[in-house]
Design an enzyme around this catalytic site. Sequence first.
Site, PDB file in Angstrom:
ATOM      1  CD  GLU A  24      -2.866  -0.921   2.435  1.00  0.00           C
ATOM      2  OE1 GLU A  24      -4.006  -0.424   2.279  1.00  0.00           O
ATOM      3  OE2 GLU A  24      -2.424  -1.327   3.528  1.00  0.00           O
ATOM      4  CE  LYS A 101      -6.199   1.765   2.565  1.00  0.00           C
ATOM      5  NZ  LYS A 101      -5.405   1.254   3.711  1.00  0.00           N
TER       6      LYS A 101
END
Length: 129
Positions: A24, A101
């Site tokens: 990520e 997100k």
Amino acid sequence: MDGLDEITLTGLRVFGRHGVFDFEREQGQHFVIDVVLRLRTADAARSDDVRDTVHYGEVAETIVAIVAGEPVNLIETLAERIAAAVLADSRLASVRVTVHKPGAPIDAEFSDVSVSIERSATDTPRSTS
């Protein structure tokens, strides 16, 4: 009624490198931020002068710098950083921050993951902006 008004900024999309997993941080992803600023706007309405209110363009720039800046593991942490930075303006009574997100690493079909927090002026040390 508490006499407070709201300025809302919805859907601010910013690329950042936040997350628990190494990939990520390496690959990054877009985060979407919503904020609701609570303050009195009557003086600004009377004067018709942006200096008498919280400038939402400047708030957006602050949020972009935080989201695009130093990575954190959790979107909860990101939301706290945004709230603290925005509440540095002494004209604000409170702020509600939602960090979305939509690219979260979940092995299932989903639309979004988000964290929402609300913080008041009494929760955070402030400047005299």
